[in-house]
Scaffold this motif. Structure first.
Motif, PDB file in Angstrom:
ATOM      1  N   ALA A  38       0.833  -1.208   0.000  1.00 50.51           N
ATOM      2  CA  ALA A  38       0.000   0.000   0.000  1.00 50.51           C
ATOM      3  C   ALA A  38       0.861   1.250   0.000  1.00 50.51           C
ATOM      4  CB  ALA A  38      -0.926  -0.006   1.217  1.00 50.51           C
ATOM      5  N   ILE A  39       1.989   1.192   0.709  1.00 49.67           N
ATOM      6  CA  ILE A  39       2.897   2.334   0.733  1.00 49.67           C
ATOM      7  C   ILE A  39       3.497   2.556  -0.651  1.00 49.67           C
ATOM      8  CG2 ILE A  39       5.041   3.235   1.723  1.00 49.67           C
ATOM      9  CD1 ILE A  39       4.383   1.595   4.246  1.00 49.67           C
ATOM     10  N   GLY A  40       3.878   1.449  -1.328  1.00 46.51           N
ATOM     11  CA  GLY A  40       4.406   1.569  -2.686  1.00 46.51           C
ATOM     12  C   GLY A  40       3.376   2.144  -3.642  1.00 46.51           C
ATOM     13  N   ALA A  41       2.127   1.704  -3.499  1.00 49.09           N
ATOM     14  CA  ALA A  41       1.066   2.237  -4.353  1.00 49.09           C
ATOM     15  C   ALA A  41       0.856   3.721  -4.093  1.00 49.09           C
ATOM     16  CB  ALA A  41      -0.228   1.460  -4.098  1.00 49.09           C
ATOM     17  N   ALA A  42       0.916   4.127  -2.805  1.00 51.15           N
ATOM     18  CA  ALA A  42       0.763   5.548  -2.469  1.00 51.15           C
ATOM     19  C   ALA A  42       1.922   6.365  -3.024  1.00 51.15           C
ATOM     20  CB  ALA A  42       0.671   5.711  -0.956  1.00 51.15           C
ATOM     21  N   LEU A  43       3.121   5.772  -3.007  1.00 53.21           N
ATOM     22  CA  LEU A  43       4.292   6.478  -3.534  1.00 53.21           C
ATOM     23  C   LEU A  43       4.142   6.721  -5.030  1.00 53.21           C
ATOM     24  CD1 LEU A  43       7.100   7.612  -2.854  1.00 53.21           C
ATOM     25  CD2 LEU A  43       8.047   5.349  -3.321  1.00 53.21           C
ATOM     26  N   VAL A  44       3.609   5.733  -5.730  1.00 55.21           N
ATOM     27  CA  VAL A  44       3.391   5.893  -7.172  1.00 55.21           C
ATOM     28  C   VAL A  44       2.264   6.889  -7.440  1.00 55.21           C
ATOM     29  CG1 VAL A  44       2.674   4.714  -9.279  1.00 55.21           C
ATOM     30  CG2 VAL A  44       4.280   3.602  -7.712  1.00 55.21           C
ATOM     31  N   GLU A  45       1.178   6.747  -6.697  1.00 53.96           N
ATOM     32  CA  GLU A  45       0.003   7.591  -6.925  1.00 53.96           C
ATOM     33  C   GLU A  45       0.262   9.044  -6.541  1.00 53.96           C
ATOM     34  OE1 GLU A  45      -4.626   8.008  -5.337  1.00 53.96           O
ATOM     35  OE2 GLU A  45      -3.447   6.200  -4.884  1.00 53.96           O
ATOM     36  N   ARG A  46       0.938   9.248  -5.409  1.00 56.50           N
ATOM     37  CA  ARG A  46       1.166  10.603  -4.913  1.00 56.50           C
ATOM     38  C   ARG A  46       2.544  11.137  -5.282  1.00 56.50           C
ATOM     39  NH1 ARG A  46      -3.271  13.055  -3.403  1.00 56.50           N
ATOM     40  NH2 ARG A  46      -2.273  14.153  -1.672  1.00 56.50           N
ATOM     41  N   GLY A  47       3.281  10.354  -6.071  1.00 58.44           N
ATOM     42  CA  GLY A  47       4.617  10.769  -6.473  1.00 58.44           C
ATOM     43  C   GLY A  47       4.694  12.151  -7.099  1.00 58.44           C
ATOM     44  N   PRO A  48       3.773  12.495  -8.037  1.00 54.61           N
ATOM     45  CA  PRO A  48       3.824  13.829  -8.642  1.00 54.61           C
ATOM     46  C   PRO A  48       3.701  14.969  -7.629  1.00 54.61           C
ATOM     47  CG  PRO A  48       2.427  12.381  -9.933  1.00 54.61           C
ATOM     48  CD  PRO A  48       2.772  11.639  -8.680  1.00 54.61           C
ATOM     49  N   LEU A  49       3.144  14.669  -6.451  1.00 60.10           N
ATOM     50  CA  LEU A  49       3.032  15.686  -5.409  1.00 60.10           C
ATOM     51  C   LEU A  49       4.195  15.603  -4.425  1.00 60.10           C
ATOM     52  CD1 LEU A  49       1.161  17.923  -4.184  1.00 60.10           C
ATOM     53  CD2 LEU A  49       0.162  16.116  -2.778  1.00 60.10           C
ATOM     54  N   LEU A  50       4.625  14.389  -4.100  1.00 59.04           N
ATOM     55  CA  LEU A  50       5.656  14.205  -3.088  1.00 59.04           C
ATOM     56  C   LEU A  50       7.058  14.506  -3.603  1.00 59.04           C
ATOM     57  CD1 LEU A  50       4.429  10.906  -1.369  1.00 59.04           C
ATOM     58  CD2 LEU A  50       4.188  13.249  -0.531  1.00 59.04           C
ATOM     59  N   LEU A  51       7.345  14.143  -4.848  1.00 65.92           N
ATOM     60  CA  LEU A  51       8.701  14.313  -5.369  1.00 65.92           C
ATOM     61  C   LEU A  51       9.123  15.786  -5.455  1.00 65.92           C
ATOM     62  CD1 LEU A  51       8.885  11.508  -8.081  1.00 65.92           C
ATOM     63  CD2 LEU A  51       9.962  11.562  -5.822  1.00 65.92           C
ATOM     64  N   PRO A  52       8.268  16.686  -5.993  1.00 60.96           N
ATOM     65  CA  PRO A  52       8.663  18.106  -5.963  1.00 60.96           C
ATOM     66  C   PRO A  52       8.850  18.632  -4.543  1.00 60.96           C
ATOM     67  CG  PRO A  52       6.870  17.766  -7.512  1.00 60.96           C
ATOM     68  CD  PRO A  52       7.012  16.495  -6.733  1.00 60.96           C
ATOM     69  N   ALA A  54       9.852  16.850  -2.006  1.00 62.09           N
ATOM     70  CA  ALA A  54      11.132  16.309  -1.558  1.00 62.09           C
ATOM     71  C   ALA A  54      12.288  17.133  -2.119  1.00 62.09           C
ATOM     72  CB  ALA A  54      11.261  14.846  -1.986  1.00 62.09           C
ATOM     73  N   GLY A  55      12.145  17.588  -3.363  1.00 62.33           N
ATOM     74  CA  GLY A  55      13.176  18.434  -3.961  1.00 62.33           C
ATOM     75  C   GLY A  55      13.341  19.746  -3.212  1.00 62.33           C
ATOM     76  N   VAL A  56      12.224  20.329  -2.774  1.00 59.64           N
ATOM     77  CA  VAL A  56      12.282  21.576  -2.008  1.00 59.64           C
ATOM     78  C   VAL A  56      13.008  21.347  -0.680  1.00 59.64           C
ATOM     79  CG1 VAL A  56      10.899  23.286  -0.766  1.00 59.64           C
ATOM     80  CG2 VAL A  56      10.222  22.563  -3.062  1.00 59.64           C
ATOM     81  N   THR A  57      12.636  20.273   0.011  1.00 64.93           N
ATOM     82  CA  THR A  57      13.271  19.970   1.299  1.00 64.93           C
ATOM     83  C   THR A  57      14.763  19.690   1.130  1.00 64.93           C
ATOM     84  OG1 THR A  57      11.202  19.097   2.211  1.00 64.93           O
ATOM     85  CG2 THR A  57      13.246  18.396   3.272  1.00 64.93           C
ATOM     86  N   MET A  58      15.103  18.918   0.099  1.00 62.45           N
ATOM     87  CA  MET A  58      16.510  18.620  -0.145  1.00 62.45           C
ATOM     88  C   MET A  58      17.289  19.880  -0.489  1.00 62.45           C
ATOM     89  SD  MET A  58      18.961  16.455  -0.256  1.00 62.45           S
ATOM     90  CE  MET A  58      18.722  14.741  -0.679  1.00 62.45           C
ATOM     91  N   GLY A  59      16.691  20.763  -1.281  1.00 55.50           N
ATOM     92  CA  GLY A  59      17.353  22.021  -1.632  1.00 55.50           C
ATOM     93  C   GLY A  59      17.620  22.878  -0.413  1.00 55.50           C
ATOM     94  N   LEU A  60      16.646  22.967   0.487  1.00 49.96           N
ATOM     95  CA  LEU A  60      16.832  23.728   1.715  1.00 49.96           C
ATOM     96  C   LEU A  60      17.912  23.089   2.594  1.00 49.96           C
ATOM     97  CD1 LEU A  60      13.105  24.500   2.616  1.00 49.96           C
ATOM     98  CD2 LEU A  60      14.847  26.176   1.984  1.00 49.96           C
ATOM     99  N   ALA A  61      17.914  21.755   2.655  1.00 54.15           N
ATOM    100  CA  ALA A  61      18.915  21.063   3.470  1.00 54.15           C
ATOM    101  C   ALA A  61      20.318  21.274   2.924  1.00 54.15           C
ATOM    102  CB  ALA A  61      18.589  19.567   3.541  1.00 54.15           C
ATOM    103  N   LEU A  62      20.481  21.199   1.607  1.00 60.82           N
ATOM    104  CA  LEU A  62      21.799  21.413   1.005  1.00 60.82           C
ATOM    105  C   LEU A  62      22.270  22.844   1.190  1.00 60.82           C
ATOM    106  CD1 LEU A  62      21.453  19.376  -2.326  1.00 60.82           C
ATOM    107  CD2 LEU A  62      22.775  18.767  -0.289  1.00 60.82           C
ATOM    108  N   THR A  63      21.343  23.795   1.071  1.00 58.14           N
ATOM    109  CA  THR A  63      21.703  25.198   1.303  1.00 58.14           C
ATOM    110  C   THR A  63      22.136  25.413   2.750  1.00 58.14           C
ATOM    111  OG1 THR A  63      20.088  25.896  -0.374  1.00 58.14           O
ATOM    112  CG2 THR A  63      20.889  27.580   1.148  1.00 58.14           C
ATOM    113  N   ALA A  64      21.376  24.848   3.685  1.00 57.70           N
ATOM    114  CA  ALA A  64      21.737  24.961   5.105  1.00 57.70           C
ATOM    115  C   ALA A  64      23.082  24.296   5.376  1.00 57.70           C
ATOM    116  CB  ALA A  64      20.649  24.331   5.966  1.00 57.70           C
ATOM    117  N   LEU A  65      23.338  23.161   4.719  1.00 53.48           N
ATOM    118  CA  LEU A  65      24.611  22.468   4.915  1.00 53.48           C
ATOM    119  C   LEU A  65      25.771  23.306   4.392  1.00 53.48           C
ATOM    120  CD1 LEU A  65      26.228  19.959   5.713  1.00 53.48           C
ATOM    121  CD2 LEU A  65      25.718  19.011   3.450  1.00 53.48           C
TER     122      LEU A  65
END
Length: 248
Positions: A38-52, A54-65
């Motif tokens: 079910a988690i894999g299905a949610a990852l596929v279904e909600r991927g278009p929302l979660l992946l961007p 995740a990119g924002v969070t990763m960008g902020l983390a790299l900038t802070a680092l």
């Protein structure tokens, strides 16, 4: 591939299989604990929302680092050059590090302005991540061989030459260890700061977690947590590769 490489993969597959089997056997409600499928299905279904997000969070983390590396190294160099400053200000840096980020987050948000959540998140993440860089770099700068230092001074090497050819190479392994710790902390700092900010203005992954939690979409929450864990692993792997290249 060696057994050491395969072992974590096999262990992970076994745990996933047990998780899937036990949740289905005991008919655990998905709102409490969804199975991996079910988690894999949610990852596929909600991927278009979660992946961007995740990119924002990763960008902020790299900038802070990046900010933490520059700021922590600079402060360490100043402390190493002026011991009086280290004795005077070092304890305050420790106090700031020991203060829970959730306690100071509301103040930082007020000071930076509620309309600037990204700035507040970066400041909070830097506060969390800068201390390991500072302490590691300072320890490395203090680990310089006194004999080599006297040799450099005997040959009348300038302060810049001593720093680039003696102090920096000596401090590099210490600094890399601190950066690896700071990388994980910067990601944690961004996530916690996004939660405390309580706004979706940044569009980060934490806000998607809050949204999914409010809707009782537990599978989506686990999918977002999987992405966070994956980002942490990628950061650690990249830094480990850089450390290996430098030491080679």
């Amino acid at each position: 591939m060696s057994r050491i490489d395969i072992a974590p993969i096999l262990a992970g597959l076994v745990m996933l299989a047990l998780w899937e089997g036990l949740t289905r056997f005991f008919e655990v409600p998905t709102v409490i604990l969804p199975p991996p499928s079910a988690i894999g299905a949610a990852l596929v279904e909600r991927g278009p929302l979660l992946l961007p997000a995740a990119g924002v969070t990763m960008g902020l983390a790299l900038t802070a680092l990046a900010i933490s590396i520059g700021l922590g190294t600079l402060i360490a160099v100043v402390f190493a050059r002026v011991p009086l400053l280290e004795r005077s200000l070092g304890p305050y840096a420790l106090v700031l590090q020991a203060t829970p980020i959730v306690a100071i987050a509301p103040l930082v948000i007020i000071w930076t302005g509620i309309e600037n959540p990204r700035r507040a998140i970066l400041i909070l993440a830097v506060i969390v991540a800068v201390f390991p860089v500072l302490t590691s770099a300072l320890a490395g700068l203090k680990a310089v061989d006194p004999g080599l230092d006297r040799l450099f001074r005997l040959h009348k090497a300038s302060s810049t030459q001593r720093f680039l050819r003696l102090e920096l190479p000596t401090a590099a392994p210490f600094l890399l260890a601190g950066i690896k710790t700071a990388a994980g902390l910067s990601l944690v700092g961004v996530v916690v700061a996004e939660f405390v900010a309580g706004t979706g203005a940044t569009g980060g992954l934490s806000w998607r977690l809050v949204e999914a939690g409010n809707r009782l979409e537990t599978a989506t929450m686990f999918a977002a947590l999987f992405l966070l864990a994956l980002m942490g692993l990628v950061l650690n792997a990249v830094l480990a590769l850089i450390e290996k290249r430098i030491r080679a």
